[in-house]
Design a protein around this motif. Structure first.
Motif, PDB file in Angstrom:
ATOM      1  N   VAL A  68     -87.645 -43.660  73.034  1.00 56.87           N
ATOM      2  CA  VAL A  68     -86.381 -42.924  73.039  1.00 56.87           C
ATOM      3  C   VAL A  68     -85.494 -43.540  74.118  1.00 56.87           C
ATOM      4  N   ASN A  69     -84.321 -43.983  73.718  1.00 55.48           N
ATOM      5  CA  ASN A  69     -83.424 -44.682  74.640  1.00 55.48           C
ATOM      6  C   ASN A  69     -82.046 -44.029  74.631  1.00 55.48           C
ATOM      7  N   ARG A  70     -81.518 -43.763  75.835  1.00 53.11           N
ATOM      8  CA  ARG A  70     -80.112 -43.348  75.915  1.00 53.11           C
ATOM      9  C   ARG A  70     -79.326 -44.583  76.319  1.00 53.11           C
ATOM     10  N   ARG A  71     -78.510 -45.066  75.383  1.00 51.78           N
ATOM     11  CA  ARG A  71     -77.720 -46.273  75.650  1.00 51.78           C
ATOM     12  C   ARG A  71     -76.688 -46.001  76.737  1.00 51.78           C
ATOM     13  N   GLN A  72     -76.082 -47.052  77.238  1.00 51.23           N
ATOM     14  CA  GLN A  72     -75.090 -46.898  78.311  1.00 51.23           C
ATOM     15  C   GLN A  72     -73.915 -46.038  77.885  1.00 51.23           C
ATOM     16  N   ASP A  73     -73.576 -46.066  76.598  1.00 53.06           N
ATOM     17  CA  ASP A  73     -72.446 -45.254  76.127  1.00 53.06           C
ATOM     18  C   ASP A  73     -72.859 -43.805  75.868  1.00 53.06           C
ATOM     19  N   GLY A  74     -74.121 -43.459  76.216  1.00 49.01           N
ATOM     20  CA  GLY A  74     -74.572 -42.075  76.083  1.00 49.01           C
ATOM     21  C   GLY A  74     -75.228 -41.762  74.753  1.00 49.01           C
ATOM     22  N   SER A  75     -75.099 -42.635  73.765  1.00 47.38           N
ATOM     23  CA  SER A  75     -75.691 -42.362  72.458  1.00 47.38           C
ATOM     24  C   SER A  75     -77.201 -42.591  72.500  1.00 47.38           C
ATOM     25  N   LEU A  76     -77.933 -41.904  71.611  1.00 47.50           N
ATOM     26  CA  LEU A  76     -79.397 -41.987  71.600  1.00 47.50           C
ATOM     27  C   LEU A  76     -79.887 -42.930  70.523  1.00 47.50           C
ATOM     28  N   GLU A  77     -80.996 -43.579  70.832  1.00 45.67           N
ATOM     29  CA  GLU A  77     -81.631 -44.495  69.892  1.00 45.67           C
ATOM     30  C   GLU A  77     -83.119 -44.162  69.895  1.00 45.67           C
ATOM     31  N   VAL A  78     -83.720 -44.024  68.708  1.00 47.88           N
ATOM     32  CA  VAL A  78     -85.168 -43.783  68.616  1.00 47.88           C
ATOM     33  C   VAL A  78     -85.780 -44.901  67.793  1.00 47.88           C
ATOM     34  N   ARG A  79     -86.825 -45.536  68.344  1.00 49.84           N
ATOM     35  CA  ARG A  79     -87.429 -46.670  67.640  1.00 49.84           C
ATOM     36  C   ARG A  79     -88.931 -46.451  67.517  1.00 49.84           C
ATOM     37  N   ASP A  80     -89.461 -46.757  66.332  1.00 52.25           N
ATOM     38  CA  ASP A  80     -90.916 -46.649  66.187  1.00 52.25           C
ATOM     39  C   ASP A  80     -91.555 -47.990  65.808  1.00 52.25           C
ATOM     40  N   ASP A  81     -90.764 -49.072  65.832  1.00 48.52           N
ATOM     41  CA  ASP A  81     -91.311 -50.399  65.525  1.00 48.52           C
ATOM     42  C   ASP A  81     -91.743 -51.099  66.814  1.00 48.52           C
ATOM     43  N   LEU A  82     -92.720 -50.467  67.500  1.00 47.41           N
ATOM     44  CA  LEU A  82     -93.106 -50.954  68.819  1.00 47.41           C
ATOM     45  C   LEU A  82     -94.355 -51.829  68.730  1.00 47.41           C
ATOM     46  N   ILE A  83     -94.360 -52.894  69.514  1.00 47.96           N
ATOM     47  CA  ILE A  83     -95.537 -53.770  69.599  1.00 47.96           C
ATOM     48  C   ILE A  83     -96.078 -53.688  71.020  1.00 47.96           C
ATOM     49  N   PHE A  84     -97.343 -53.270  71.136  1.00 48.06           N
ATOM     50  CA  PHE A  84     -97.970 -53.211  72.457  1.00 48.06           C
ATOM     51  C   PHE A  84     -98.998 -54.320  72.572  1.00 48.06           C
ATOM     52  N   HIS A  85     -99.075 -54.923  73.776  1.00 52.49           N
ATOM     53  CA  HIS A  85    -100.108 -55.920  74.035  1.00 52.49           C
ATOM     54  C   HIS A  85    -101.250 -55.244  74.780  1.00 52.49           C
ATOM     55  N   GLY A  86    -102.413 -55.901  74.768  1.00 56.41           N
ATOM     56  CA  GLY A  86    -103.576 -55.347  75.463  1.00 56.41           C
ATOM     57  C   GLY A  86    -103.313 -55.188  76.946  1.00 56.41           C
ATOM     58  N   GLY A  87    -104.119 -54.381  77.597  1.00 59.82           N
ATOM     59  CA  GLY A  87    -103.959 -54.187  79.036  1.00 59.82           C
ATOM     60  C   GLY A  87    -103.307 -52.858  79.341  1.00 59.82           C
ATOM     61  N   SER A  88    -103.315 -52.517  80.638  1.00 59.42           N
ATOM     62  CA  SER A  88    -102.809 -51.201  81.014  1.00 59.42           C
ATOM     63  C   SER A  88    -101.338 -51.303  81.405  1.00 59.42           C
ATOM     64  N   GLY A  89    -100.710 -50.168  81.520  1.00 57.28           N
ATOM     65  CA  GLY A  89     -99.345 -50.132  82.057  1.00 57.28           C
ATOM     66  C   GLY A  89     -98.288 -50.515  81.047  1.00 57.28           C
ATOM     67  N   ALA A  90     -97.253 -51.176  81.565  1.00 54.40           N
ATOM     68  CA  ALA A  90     -96.071 -51.456  80.754  1.00 54.40           C
ATOM     69  C   ALA A  90     -96.307 -52.656  79.856  1.00 54.40           C
ATOM     70  N   THR A  91     -96.960 -52.451  78.725  1.00 46.73           N
ATOM     71  CA  THR A  91     -97.309 -53.576  77.873  1.00 46.73           C
ATOM     72  C   THR A  91     -96.490 -53.606  76.590  1.00 46.73           C
ATOM     73  N   LEU A  92     -95.407 -52.817  76.534  1.00 45.83           N
ATOM     74  CA  LEU A  92     -94.531 -52.871  75.360  1.00 45.83           C
ATOM     75  C   LEU A  92     -93.859 -54.244  75.303  1.00 45.83           C
ATOM     76  N   GLU A  93     -93.907 -54.862  74.133  1.00 47.70           N
ATOM     77  CA  GLU A  93     -93.234 -56.154  73.973  1.00 47.70           C
ATOM     78  C   GLU A  93     -91.733 -55.923  73.863  1.00 47.70           C
TER      79      GLU A  93
END
Ligand SMILES: [Zn+2]
Length: 307
Positions: free
Chosen positions: A172-197
């Motif tokens: 869920v992202n609030r863009r700089q202009d205040g509008s919202l964006e929801v994305r479900d096409d996420l790719i995660f790499h192995g490992g802990s923490g911030a692994t979103l591609e």
């Protein structure tokens, strides 16, 4: 079967094939990590040494971003090196400014990090350049697409969170202009923490970004080095070095190197005393990588093989 000597721990291994992700040595190293350490050794010493046999040079300051413990431990023993993490202590966010640390590192390692840094990635590259000494360099491994296309997955990322929704995670992202964006096409790499591609690099775009960030030279390692288990047929992560100016060891580093060389030389001398013939002694000395390196740097005697 491919036989190789791991250039991180020094172990001799035999593997049937080099996979992308799993380790191919007991120390946890894979193709791209061995390639990264090879590049580090070439930059510092002009020689491909085994990390475990690097000289101890506390004058050299290094920074790791989520380096794996297998090689981070050895780096910390050899250099004034700190491994850091994005999501745990010791914490370090390369995209944030660190004015007090500017110009203080000889090298920074980013192994599979750049694809996960929140956009714009330029902030991280510029900060890395600022943190390095004038002769410092950046060692990188990062996936580069074979089609050389640069793809930024979330170009308008601003204030965002990844949330669990049912069985999957959404962004869920609030863009700089205040509008919202929801994305479900996420790719995660192995490992802990911030692994979103966050992005997929192309080599051309990456080189341009590095040059724009202030790096003068970019060198991509593309040749296979089978003796140390670097074969790129399966591993898709690209190892490279980005230099500000060519690395030059300062006086403190040179003096530590000379001391280390002296100790290695003394050991070789004692071994020589025990050896049977002068020819055998010289051969032993000739075989020492240390002595070769010392001669290359002009700190050793010149050996001559007797007739
Ligand atoms: Zn190893």
């Amino acid at each position: 079967m491919v036989a190789f000597t791991c250039n991180i721990c020094g172990a001799d291994n035999e593997v049937e094939e080099f996979a992308t992700e799993p380790a191919t040595c007991g120390c946890g190293s894979n193709v791209r990590l061995r390639a990264l350490i090879h590049l580090l050794s070439m930059e510092l010493f002009g020689n491909s040494l085994i990390l475990a046999q690097f000289p101890k040079l506390k004058a050299i300051r290094g920074l790791g971003l989520s380096d794996q413990p297998g090689y981070a431990r050895i780096l910390a023993d050899k250099f004034d090196y700190t491994n850091t993490f994005y999501d745990r202590e010791p914490r370090f966010d390369i995209a944030e400014p660190h004015p007090k640390l500017a110009g203080s590192y000889d090298f920074i390692l980013m192994a599979d990090v750049l694809e996960h840094v929140a956009p714009p990635v330029e902030c991280a590259l510029e900060e890395a350049c600022r943190l390095l000494k004038p002769g410092g360099f950046l060692g990188i491994t990062v996936y580069c697409s074979p089609s050389d296309q640069m793809r930024e997955h979330f170009p308008e990322l601003d204030e965002f969170r990844i949330v669990q929704l049912g069985d999957s995670q959404v962004l869920v992202n609030r863009r700089q202009d205040g509008s919202l964006e929801v994305r479900d096409d996420l790719i995660f790499h192995g490992g802990s923490g911030a692994t979103l591609e966050m992005r997929e690099f192309g080599m051309t775009a990456l080189e341009n970004q590095l040059r724009n960030a202030g790096f003068r030279e970019v060198f991509f390692l593309t040749e296979n080095l089978p003796a140390i288990g670097v074969l790129f047929d399966r591993d898709v992560s690209q190892p490279l070095i980005a230099r500000k100016e060519p690395f030059v060891m300062d006086r403190r580093g040179q003096s530590q190197l000379a001391e280390e060389w002296g100790a290695a030389n003394e050991l070789a001398r004692r071994q020589q005393e025990r050896a049977d013939s002068l020819a055998a002694q010289v051969r032993m000395a000739e075989e020492s990588r240390w002595l070769r390196l010392g001669r290359k740097l002009g700190v050793g005697p010149k050996f001559k093989v007797p007739e």
